[in-house]
Design a protein around this motif. Structure first.
Motif, PDB file in Angstrom:
ATOM      1  N   GLU A 171     -10.882  -7.037   6.120  1.00 45.16           N
ATOM      2  CA  GLU A 171     -10.217  -8.223   6.659  1.00 45.16           C
ATOM      3  C   GLU A 171      -8.982  -8.509   5.810  1.00 45.16           C
ATOM      4  OE1 GLU A 171     -10.836  -9.927   9.351  1.00 45.16           O
ATOM      5  OE2 GLU A 171     -12.529  -8.644   9.895  1.00 45.16           O
ATOM      6  N   LEU A 172      -7.873  -7.922   6.216  1.00 43.68           N
ATOM      7  CA  LEU A 172      -6.635  -8.080   5.463  1.00 43.68           C
ATOM      8  C   LEU A 172      -5.602  -8.774   6.337  1.00 43.68           C
ATOM      9  CD1 LEU A 172      -6.397  -4.540   3.784  1.00 43.68           C
ATOM     10  CD2 LEU A 172      -7.048  -6.669   2.683  1.00 43.68           C
ATOM     11  N   SER A 173      -5.449 -10.070   6.117  1.00 41.11           N
ATOM     12  CA  SER A 173      -4.424 -10.832   6.820  1.00 41.11           C
ATOM     13  C   SER A 173      -4.125 -12.077   5.988  1.00 41.11           C
ATOM     14  CB  SER A 173      -4.882 -11.223   8.227  1.00 41.11           C
ATOM     15  OG  SER A 173      -6.031 -12.053   8.164  1.00 41.11           O
TER      16      SER A 173
ATOM     17  N   ALA B 277      -0.772   3.544   8.614  1.00 39.65           N
ATOM     18  CA  ALA B 277      -1.899   2.621   8.818  1.00 39.65           C
ATOM     19  C   ALA B 277      -1.424   1.179   8.807  1.00 39.65           C
ATOM     20  CB  ALA B 277      -2.956   2.849   7.735  1.00 39.65           C
ATOM     21  N   ALA B 278      -0.520   0.844   7.901  1.00 37.26           N
ATOM     22  CA  ALA B 278       0.000  -0.524   7.815  1.00 37.26           C
ATOM     23  C   ALA B 278       0.802  -0.881   9.059  1.00 37.26           C
ATOM     24  CB  ALA B 278       0.870  -0.664   6.568  1.00 37.26           C
ATOM     25  N   LEU B 279       1.595   0.045   9.543  1.00 37.20           N
ATOM     26  CA  LEU B 279       2.399  -0.213  10.742  1.00 37.20           C
ATOM     27  C   LEU B 279       1.518  -0.457  11.964  1.00 37.20           C
ATOM     28  CD1 LEU B 279       5.121   2.516  10.169  1.00 37.20           C
ATOM     29  CD2 LEU B 279       5.538   0.049  10.200  1.00 37.20           C
ATOM     30  N   GLY B 280       0.397   0.243  12.022  1.00 39.73           N
ATOM     31  CA  GLY B 280      -0.510   0.058  13.134  1.00 39.73           C
ATOM     32  C   GLY B 280      -1.331  -1.206  13.039  1.00 39.73           C
ATOM     33  N   ARG B 281      -1.399  -1.779  11.840  1.00 42.46           N
ATOM     34  CA  ARG B 281      -2.285  -2.924  11.610  1.00 42.46           C
ATOM     35  C   ARG B 281      -1.545  -4.255  11.624  1.00 42.46           C
ATOM     36  NH1 ARG B 281      -7.410  -3.267   9.069  1.00 42.46           N
ATOM     37  NH2 ARG B 281      -7.818  -5.361   8.273  1.00 42.46           N
ATOM     38  N   TRP B 282      -0.316  -4.283  11.069  1.00 40.45           N
ATOM     39  CA  TRP B 282       0.403  -5.553  10.914  1.00 40.45           C
ATOM     40  C   TRP B 282       1.729  -5.532  11.666  1.00 40.45           C
ATOM     41  CZ3 TRP B 282      -1.109  -3.465   5.828  1.00 40.45           C
ATOM     42  CH2 TRP B 282      -2.379  -3.925   5.447  1.00 40.45           C
ATOM     43  N   LYS B 283       1.969  -6.586  12.426  1.00 40.61           N
ATOM     44  CA  LYS B 283       3.242  -6.728  13.134  1.00 40.61           C
ATOM     45  C   LYS B 283       4.377  -7.026  12.164  1.00 40.61           C
ATOM     46  CE  LYS B 283       1.208  -8.410  17.460  1.00 40.61           C
ATOM     47  NZ  LYS B 283       1.097  -9.567  18.396  1.00 40.61           N
ATOM     48  N   SER B 284       4.046  -7.786  11.127  1.00 42.84           N
ATOM     49  CA  SER B 284       5.071  -8.119  10.138  1.00 42.84           C
ATOM     50  C   SER B 284       4.435  -8.253   8.764  1.00 42.84           C
ATOM     51  CB  SER B 284       5.787  -9.422  10.510  1.00 42.84           C
ATOM     52  OG  SER B 284       4.891 -10.524  10.422  1.00 42.84           O
ATOM     53  N   ILE B 285       5.244  -8.004   7.746  1.00 42.01           N
ATOM     54  CA  ILE B 285       4.844  -8.240   6.356  1.00 42.01           C
ATOM     55  C   ILE B 285       5.980  -8.993   5.683  1.00 42.01           C
ATOM     56  CG2 ILE B 285       3.316  -6.226   6.234  1.00 42.01           C
ATOM     57  CD1 ILE B 285       5.509  -4.724   4.745  1.00 42.01           C
TER      58      ILE B 285
ATOM     59  N   GLY C 197       6.885   0.280 -11.338  1.00 41.86           N
ATOM     60  CA  GLY C 197       5.888  -0.110 -10.363  1.00 41.86           C
ATOM     61  C   GLY C 197       5.543  -1.577 -10.485  1.00 41.86           C
ATOM     62  N   LEU C 198       4.723  -2.029  -9.562  1.00 36.14           N
ATOM     63  CA  LEU C 198       4.356  -3.438  -9.466  1.00 36.14           C
ATOM     64  C   LEU C 198       2.952  -3.668  -9.997  1.00 36.14           C
ATOM     65  CD1 LEU C 198       5.855  -3.626  -5.961  1.00 36.14           C
ATOM     66  CD2 LEU C 198       6.407  -5.401  -7.642  1.00 36.14           C
ATOM     67  N   ASP C 199       2.811  -4.668 -10.860  1.00 36.18           N
ATOM     68  CA  ASP C 199       1.492  -5.119 -11.290  1.00 36.18           C
ATOM     69  C   ASP C 199       0.826  -5.954 -10.215  1.00 36.18           C
ATOM     70  OD1 ASP C 199       0.891  -4.032 -13.780  1.00 36.18           O
ATOM     71  OD2 ASP C 199       2.140  -5.497 -14.830  1.00 36.18           O
ATOM     72  N   ALA C 200       1.631  -6.668  -9.432  1.00 36.74           N
ATOM     73  CA  ALA C 200       1.106  -7.518  -8.375  1.00 36.74           C
ATOM     74  C   ALA C 200       2.150  -7.631  -7.273  1.00 36.74           C
ATOM     75  CB  ALA C 200       0.764  -8.910  -8.921  1.00 36.74           C
ATOM     76  N   LEU C 201       1.671  -7.686  -6.034  1.00 45.17           N
ATOM     77  CA  LEU C 201       2.557  -7.849  -4.896  1.00 45.17           C
ATOM     78  C   LEU C 201       1.797  -8.581  -3.786  1.00 45.17           C
ATOM     79  CD1 LEU C 201       5.140  -7.330  -3.260  1.00 45.17           C
ATOM     80  CD2 LEU C 201       4.208  -5.092  -2.625  1.00 45.17           C
ATOM     81  N   THR C 202       2.068  -9.871  -3.656  1.00 42.40           N
ATOM     82  CA  THR C 202       1.436 -10.658  -2.607  1.00 42.40           C
ATOM     83  C   THR C 202       2.341 -10.669  -1.378  1.00 42.40           C
ATOM     84  OG1 THR C 202       0.279 -12.063  -4.192  1.00 42.40           O
ATOM     85  CG2 THR C 202       0.531 -12.917  -1.965  1.00 42.40           C
ATOM     86  N   LEU C 203       1.794 -10.211  -0.262  1.00 46.39           N
ATOM     87  CA  LEU C 203       2.511 -10.178   1.002  1.00 46.39           C
ATOM     88  C   LEU C 203       1.781 -11.054   2.021  1.00 46.39           C
ATOM     89  CD1 LEU C 203       3.235  -6.348   1.386  1.00 46.39           C
ATOM     90  CD2 LEU C 203       4.694  -8.093   0.326  1.00 46.39           C
ATOM     91  N   ARG C 204       2.537 -11.628   2.933  1.00 44.95           N
ATOM     92  CA  ARG C 204       1.941 -12.355   4.061  1.00 44.95           C
ATOM     93  C   ARG C 204       1.828 -11.358   5.225  1.00 44.95           C
ATOM     94  NH1 ARG C 204       4.582 -17.478   4.050  1.00 44.95           N
ATOM     95  NH2 ARG C 204       3.001 -17.841   2.440  1.00 44.95           N
ATOM     96  N   LEU C 205       0.600 -11.000   5.528  1.00 42.72           N
ATOM     97  CA  LEU C 205       0.329  -9.953   6.511  1.00 42.72           C
ATOM     98  C   LEU C 205      -0.043 -10.610   7.850  1.00 42.72           C
ATOM     99  CD1 LEU C 205      -1.932  -7.716   4.223  1.00 42.72           C
ATOM    100  CD2 LEU C 205       0.549  -7.558   4.543  1.00 42.72           C
ATOM    101  N   THR C 206       0.701 -10.263   8.888  1.00 42.14           N
ATOM    102  CA  THR C 206       0.464 -10.831  10.217  1.00 42.14           C
ATOM    103  C   THR C 206       0.071  -9.726  11.179  1.00 42.14           C
ATOM    104  OG1 THR C 206       2.127 -12.554   9.805  1.00 42.14           O
ATOM    105  CG2 THR C 206       1.440 -12.188  12.092  1.00 42.14           C
ATOM    106  N   ALA C 207      -1.154  -9.802  11.688  1.00 37.38           N
ATOM    107  CA  ALA C 207      -1.663  -8.766  12.587  1.00 37.38           C
ATOM    108  C   ALA C 207      -1.100  -8.945  13.996  1.00 37.38           C
ATOM    109  CB  ALA C 207      -3.182  -8.830  12.617  1.00 37.38           C
TER     110      ALA C 207
END
Length: 362
Positions: A95-97, A329-337, A352-362
């Motif tokens: 459940e990633l959104s 996989a991400a393109l198929g799962r989320w309309k926008s990030i 590289g990134l230690d942390a990256l919080t994205l707003r994921l919209t399915a």
């Protein structure tokens, strides 16, 4: 530095090379050694001394031949299902959104799971690979006294684990996908050196891919038009991976030592003087890449992120395969990030990134 001093000697004596053409030619310059000179570091104890990246000549060629067999020819057909399974397990049903730290959720876990399964590491031991990788990354950035000194370090612990792992695999007659040539490797190197190099494969074979995937999502989250272009044409996924490798090269610098007095672009460099090739700067050289700071899906894929010449990264195909698989996989799962928050690592050698919080919209 690229404009004013593309070959620059620092006050502490090291020489830094920044331009694309100069870095590219230096990577294949046989008068520049991959091995720190005797006296550069304390009497070597660290397992890192045996790593592929610090070998050259016949020793390097033999070791490389033994390690790269699963990556070439028909090897991709064996690797692809392992990559696909790991991506599906971590992105498929989860459940990633909403607001998600994707580094915690999957950008680190996917490459870890893949390399462990390709090397036959039990699932219950995966956490140890992560525990060793962070400190090894920091040691590589700290300098060669720390990396090659006489004090035990996490690379030694990781190598000890893989020596025993290889011993058990040989006893059981079980050869995981990346270790199909294990008996020959052990015959050629001995169990200890073989274990050390499989530890190197475990570290390098996932650590840089972790950062490739994170940086890829970082840039696409900041450029919704590029995300939309990829959703419209999934065939551009490989371009997106290549452009990320150029713009945020996971390996930012590579060190060399002249075997004899030499010159780079007219700058005289003494024998054994440390030469630092700044891969990240070369891959952002506007003389090679117009508008070099822009993420461009239409740009040619050529860059120096994987090195060049005899020491070009043996895991290139696997890293690119993983990057494309996660992106598809991400393109198929989320309309926008959308970007929410992020934190880059404090490391001058690995980007590289230690942390990256994205707003994921399915």
């Amino acid at each position: 530095m690229r404009r004013q001093a593309p070959v620059w000697q620092a006050p502490w004596g090291d020489v830094y090379v920044t331009g694309y053409d100069l870095v590219s030619s230096s990577l294949v310059n046989r008068t520049l050694s991959h091995v720190p000179p005797v006296g550069e570091v304390a009497e070597p104890h660290s397992a890192m001394r045996d790593w592929l990246m610090y070998q050259e000549g016949a020793a390097h060629a033999a070791l490389r031949q033994a390690l790269q067999q699963p990556f070439v020819g028909k090897g991709a057909a064996v690797l692809r299902p392992v990559v696909a399974d790991a991506v599906e397990e971590l992105l498929g049903d989860a459940e990633l959104s909403g607001d998600v730290d994707v580094v915690t959720a999957f950008t680190r876990a996917v490459p870890e799971r893949i390399i462990c399964r390709l090397l036959g590491v039990p699932d219950e031991d995966m956490s140890m690979i992560r525990a060793w990788s962070g400190p090894i990354r920091n040691i590589l950035d700290a300098g060669f006294d720390d990396a090659f000194g006489d004090r035990p370090n996490p690379a030694d612990e990781m190598s000890g684990y893989f020596v025993e792992h290889l011993r058990h695999l040989l006893a059981a007659g079980r050869m995981p996908p990346l270790l199909t040539g294990l008996p020959g490797l052990v015959d050629a190197l001995g169990l200890k050196a073989a274990g050390r190099n499989i530890a190197f494969l475990a570290f390098a074979g996932h650590e840089t891919t972790v950062h490739l995937i994170g940086s890829l999502l970082f840039h696409l989250a900041h450029q919704p038009a590029q995300w939309s272009a990829l959703r419209a044409d999934r065939g551009l996924a490989a371009n997106a991976v290549a452009e990320t490798l150029r713009l945020e090269s996971p390996v930012q610098k590579i060190c060399r030592w002249p075997l004899e007095p030499t010159a780079i672009a007219g700058h005289e460099i003494a024998k054994d003087q440390l030469v630092v090739l700044l891969i990240g700067a070369a891959n952002r050289d506007p003389a090679q890449f117009p508008d070099a700071s822009r993420f461009d899906l239409g740009r040619a894929r050529q860059n120096l992120a994987f090195g060049r010449g005899a020491h070009v990264c043996i895991g290139r195909a696997l890293a690119e395969m993983e990057g494309v698989a996660v992106l598809e996989a991400a393109l198929g799962r989320w309309k926008s990030i959308e970007p929410v928050a992020w934190q880059w690592m404090d490391n001058s050698s690995i980007r590289g990134l230690d942390a990256l919080t994205l707003r994921l919209t399915a």
